[in-house]
Design an enzyme around this catalytic site. Structure first.
Site: not given
Length: 323
Positions: A37-38, A106-107, A110, A173-174, A191
């Site tokens: 979703d970008h 998110g990133e 985007n 992620s952790g 990932t």
């Protein structure tokens, strides 16, 4: 038994092509399909970024069997969580209960497009937690009013709410993100093929049958050198790691950040070429870590149709023999 999925990569294909690939991936035997979703591609050479939710609606209508999921959507800046809840409910109804809402922090790539500042990671996680709780409450179909630290919801109700709601997967992620998100999520999305993440999620979630959903890029092409060149052109951003990838704001930035990534560097982390045994073997770390669901990314649009027509079925046979 491990489920194997297909990635509808919005960064590398147009909307009509994605719907066609979704139909063909179902025909080829994939168990589920996930969609990025970008708002922008990672690299300008990828060249696409259609609106994922419109494509998902078309895919839900065009397919019959495969599970569907966002991988992942950010419900904090570009979208308000109340809007995400409405979209997720609609896709769940259109797909007759096949949809999982995958959420993440998110990133910058985007989210910066709406003109807001890009928060630090701790604040992004605060926002994601609050958003996920709002979404889950709205998906009950009840009238919701929230005065939160980051979001306000004023007398909102999802009028077309699916019975049983929508399962929610959350990207972690952790250890810190496990502690925070497993208790409020159903399924793990990550990932990295780390057994500790899978086991940690199972120990903390309240879901009855939690899934661990991972993603593995591959690049099939009839020639190995061509496959490496294609993966380098389309996926060299992958080498940056998530701490870098989440903060860069533009495709131009990713181009600059990846300018010294060599084809051989990409080939060392992404299985490339026509050897189906080697492509299948590249998922083994996720199998060994206990992932229940593994989505493949066939890198690039160039050979996507041929991959689905000629390669997907025999590759799935090899994957299922491993899993």
């Amino acid at each position: 038994m491990t489920r194997f999925g297909y990635t509808l990569m919005t960064e590398q294909s147009g909307p009509k092509e994605l719907v066609g690939y979704a139909v063909d991936a179902e025909r080829a035997g994939f168990d589920f399909e996930v969609m990025s979703d970008h708002y922008s591609p990672w690299l300008a050479s990828q060249g696409h970024a259609p609106y994922a939710w419109s494509v998902l609606g078309a895919v839900a209508h065009a397919t019959e069997r495969v599970g569907l999921a966002t991988y992942v959507t950010c419900p904090t800046m570009r979208y308000h969580p109340a809007v995400v809840a409405q979209k997720a409910a609609t896709i769940q109804l259109l797909s007759d209960g096949r949809f999982t809402l995958g959420l993440g922090a998110g990133e910058n790539l985007n989210e910066h497009v709406v003109g807001e500042r890009w928060p630090g990671v701790d604040e992004r996680h605060d926002m994601l937690e609050e958003a996920a709780l709002i979404i889950r409450e709205l998906l009950t179909g009840d009238l919701v009013t929230v005065e939160g630290e980051h979001f306000r919801v004023d007398s909102a109700r999802i009028w077309d709410a699916p019975e049983g709601g929508v399962p929610i997967g959350i990207a972690v992620s952790g250890e810190k993100s496990l502690e925070r998100f497993a208790p409020i999520g159903d399924h793990l999305i990550t990932t990295e093929p780390e057994a500790a993440l899978v086991d940690g999620w199972k120990a903390r979630t309240e879901a009855d049958e939690p899934r661990a959903i991972g993603q593995v890029p591959i690049c099939w092409a009839p020639d190995a050198d061509e496959a490496v060149a294609l993966a380098h052109d389309q996926f060299r951003w992958f080498a940056g790691g998530w701490s870098v990838n989440s903060d860069l704001p533009t495709p131009a930035g990713f181009t600059q950040a990846s300018q010294y990534v060599r084809p051989e560097d990409v080939a060392s982390s992404i299985a490339c070429g026509p050897d189906l045994d080697a492509l299948a073997e590249s998922v083994r770390p996720f199998l060994d870590a206990g992932f229940t669901d593994i989505a493949l990314v066939q890198v690039g649009d160039r050979h996507q149709q041929r991959f689905l027509d000629e390669v997907a079925e025999p590759l799935l046979e090899k994957l299922r023999a491993l899993g």
